[in-house]
Enzyme design. Structure first.
Site, PDB file in Angstrom:
ATOM      1  N   CYS A  46       1.026  -1.146   0.262  1.00  8.44           N
ATOM      2  CA  CYS A  46       0.060  -0.066  -0.056  1.00  8.44           C
ATOM      3  C   CYS A  46       0.627   1.534  -0.062  1.00  8.44           C
ATOM      4  CB  CYS A  46      -0.766  -0.284   1.360  1.00  8.44           C
ATOM      5  SG  CYS A  46      -1.949  -1.312   1.282  1.00  8.44           S
ATOM      6  N   ASP A 445     -26.502  13.965  10.463  1.00 12.21           N
ATOM      7  CA  ASP A 445     -26.829  14.508   8.702  1.00 12.21           C
ATOM      8  C   ASP A 445     -27.395  13.355   8.769  1.00 12.21           C
ATOM      9  OD1 ASP A 445     -27.095  16.301   7.009  1.00 12.21           O
ATOM     10  OD2 ASP A 445     -24.562  15.342   6.624  1.00 12.21           O
TER      11      ASP A 445
END
Length: 729
Positions: A46, A445
């Site tokens: 990675c 939210d």
């Protein structure tokens, strides 16, 4: 919110790969520094993918990945957009988010380094003086004892003079304004202990307090550093929001176009906003047609069409076509400025929260002085010996100095923050855990928080192969967020050979396919009956229009997090700026009974204030500019790392990864941390209750004072470390 083509699954190319070269060229000129969170990286492969992928770009000069912290530090050419780098990493299968270097502690931390240096000096001096004190306590002769006391003085006085400066400075500042804080008794004890020890040494006395004074300094500096690590220098959300204002704008006059400062704009001016630009003032469109992304301000998932007569607000983004506005509000009267004022007021209210340690200090500091004064007066009255009375009073000051109390909160906060960081939650504020521990209501939210920031085409929409091919061909030739979502969802298909493709801003895309006219766009554009669902309509020739629905994908871990919160006895609410249908659908899918749609930023703040008025302690979770006021007004708040800068700045906790699964653990850990803090206070109080009578009776020697202080401090630290032992209580 704006649609981003970022895959959420990270593919590691090869765990045996070696890291890439981290610098494009030795001695390259310095540029801007950016910090990215890479929550899903896990191996050397990675690292290699990120570093090589970024260094392949001309605008990246250096790239360094820290696997342990799952962060990347980049040096880029000035003006490089972080979003471009994030999108580039997404094409490599690497999920990334922009980090605020100031809030995350990656900036130049001069205060932290200074505290570490003071700790090192105090610790080194303490060890050396303790070695000489052992010889004195072991029965050294008078000449040897005096020599060791002078050597101790030579080490102690300069060390305390430098290392204890934070206590002296803060104590003096408090006394100047006529109040007491925790640093006043600390400073008094250090000064009196050092002065009395120097006097005893000069007079050939048997006792000196140099080792106790250094021990006190060392342990309190450790506590001060831990507290500093917990209190990050997050920038104001109001300042972040104000930074969104466009500094220069284009005004249309009879003489032509002119570029002016935003402060020079006046009501009635004609303002030109090009595609990609942010609306600088509140105004009405008088010419042009475009799509407006207002997700940052209202939370709406999809852009709205803007044409002559449409009212626009400062802070919204023009997407597809040039617009001319007539300004209706400028300066402090714009929507964006009113939001800044609202958030600034909410932040000021939160800053009035008094931490547990501060409340304890308000009681403890005067009590310590009173005990020392009573001891001095009592012994002077009994023995008539000022020197003896002062020695015993100093012993009381030293043994009651708040080592354990000073470590009680920062040690627990640091242990809890470390545990949460390993779960992908970054605690930014020093009092956050204390406030989160009181949480009984969680308000979410919708867009970008419970759902991913982008919509995607419903795979079960029942489209034919021709429909998909034509839709893909049209969508690929449009920059509209809906078109990008459709193109991404149909990317595995082969696009049809559509010719003469044209896009009409705020309406849709047309073309020719196999001799037929084809169109992709709004319902009115293709001749269909409008509905309140997210998506676009496709018309091929004279066939009936076909609806391409877009759905919001749930954020990873959202379902489990809400179920766990409810099981733990918390109330869960949903407030969204999105429309009624989309909000209701999501609320029903997550079994959220309390939900509200079409909420503007001020509506969200009012809703949280109403919950607070009912006695609730609310944890707000949001990510957009429209959530910033609510994040600042809530008792505590959290935002994902993908949130806008202002939302992250207003939040107490930043979620570095994509999953919401760790949210219930945040509240659980905060409650455990509060329990540990109260236990530490009990330990400190028990220690004082045990040793103060002996100290006031004159039975405490410097050795016992040093041992007692060290034992209480170590006990507090060990109790705090329980938070890191797998969460066991």
């Amino acid at each position: 919110m704006a649609l981003a083509e970022r895959p959420s699954i990270v593919a590691c190319p090869a765990c045996v790969a070696t890291p890439a070269t981290r610098t494009r060229e030795q001695g390259a000129a310095e540029g801007e520094t950016l910090h990215l969170s890479l929550p899903a990286i896990h191996c050397a492969g990675c690292i290699a993918t990120v570093e090589r992928g970024l260094l392949a770009r001309d605008d990246v000069r250096r790239a360094r990945v820290n696997l342990n912290r799952k962060q990347a530090t980049l040096t880029v050419t000035p003006g490089t957009l972080p979003e471009a780098l994030i999108d580039h990493l997404a094409t490599l299968g690497i999920q990334a988010n922009l980090l605020d270097s100031g809030a995350l502690g990656t900036a130049n931390d001069t205060q932290g380094r200074a505290l570490l240096l003071r700790i090192a000096i105090a610790g080194f001096a303490m060890m050396n003086v303790m070695l000489m004190s052992v010889a004195v306590w072991s029965g050294a002769g008078e000449a040897t004892r005096t020599l060791f006391h002078w050597l101790s003085a030579a080490i102690t006085l300069p060390a305390i003079g430098y290392a204890a400066q934070p206590f002296f400075s803060n104590g003096w500042q408090a006394l100047r304004v006529g109040r007491l804080n925790m640093d006043v008794p600390i400073s008094l004890a250090l000064i009196l202990a050092s002065a009395m020890s120097l006097y005893e040494t000069a007079a050939g006395g048997a006792d000196a307090y140099f080792d106790a004074a250094l021990s006190l300094t060392f342990f309190l500096l450790v506590g001060r550093y831990l507290d500093h690590r917990c209190r990050t220098s997050a920038r104001s959300a109001a300042a972040e929001l104000a930074a969104l204002e466009v500094p220069r704008i284009t005004r249309l006059t009879d003489a032509g176009r002119e570029v002016i400062n935003l402060s020079e704009a006046a009501i009635g001016d004609k303002i030109i906003v090009l595609p990609g630009g942010r609306i600088p003032v509140d105004g009405i469109v008088i010419d042009g047609a475009s799509d407006i992304d207002r997700a940052m301000l209202t939370g709406e998932s999809l852009p709205i069409a803007a044409r002559a007569g449409t009212q626009l607000s400062a802070g919204e983004v023009n997407l597809t076509g040039p617009l001319t506005l007539r300004a209706t509000a400028v300066g402090d009267d714009t929507t964006l400025r009113r939001m800044v004022t609202m958030i600034d007021a909410a932040e000021s209210a939160r800053n009035r929260y008094t931490a547990l340690a501060d409340r304890a200090a308000a009681i403890y500091a005067p009590a310590v002085h009173l005990l020392a004064l009573v001891t001095f007066i009592g012994w002077f009255a009994l023995a008539g010996d000022a020197r003896l009375a002062l020695n015993i009073a100093i012993a009381v000051l030293i043994i009651t100095c708040p080592c354990a109390l000073g470590l009680a909160v920062p040690a627990v906060s640091t242990a809890a923050a470390g545990r949460l960081f390993r779960r992908g939650l970054l605690v930014k504020d020093g009092t956050a855990l204390e406030r989160i521990a009181k949480t009984d209501t969680v308000v979410f939210d919708k867009t970008g928080t419970l759902t991913e920031g982008q919509l995607e085409i419903d795979a079960l929409s029942g489209l034919s192969d021709d429909d998909r091919a034509v839709a893909l061909a049209l969508a690929q030739n449009s920059s509209h967020p809906v078109s990008r979502a459709i193109a991404l969802g149909l990317a595995e298909k082969t696009p049809a050979a559509v010719s003469q493709i044209e896009e009409k801003a705020a309406h849709g895309v047309t073309g020719q396919w196999q001799g037929q006219s084809v169109a992709l766009g709004s319902a009115t554009y293709v001749g269909a009956a409008p509905n309140d669902l997210h998506g676009a309509w496709l018309r091929i020739g004279d066939s009936a229009p076909v609806f391409l629905p877009l759905v919001a994908r749930l954020r990873e871990g959202a379902d489990d997090a809400i179920r766990k919160l409810v099981d733990d006895g918390l109330q869960v609410h949903l407030i969204s700026g999105d429309n009624h249908a989309a909000t209701r659908t999501l609320a029903n899918s997550l079994n959220i009974a309390n939900w509200h749609a079409d909420q503007r930023p001020e509506d969200k703040v009012a809703y949280l204030n109403s919950l607070a008025a009912e006695g609730h302690h609310v944890l707000m979770v949001g990510d957009g500019l429209n959530d910033t006021g609510a994040l600042a007004a809530a008792h505590a708040s959290l935002s994902p790392a993908s949130a806008v800068d202002a939302a992250r700045a207003a939040s107490d906790v930043v979620m570095l990864g994509q999953s919401l699964a760790a949210l219930p653990e945040l509240i659980t850990t905060a409650k455990q941390a509060k329990s540990r803090i109260l236990e530490n206070f009990a330990i400190a109080a028990g220690y004082n209750a045990l040793v103060i009578p002996f100290a006031m009776a004159g039975f405490v020697t410097p050795l016992l004072a040093a041992i007692a202080m060290s034992t209480s401090s170590i006990t507090v630290l060990l109790n705090a470390m329980r938070l890191t032992w797998g969460g066991r209580t």
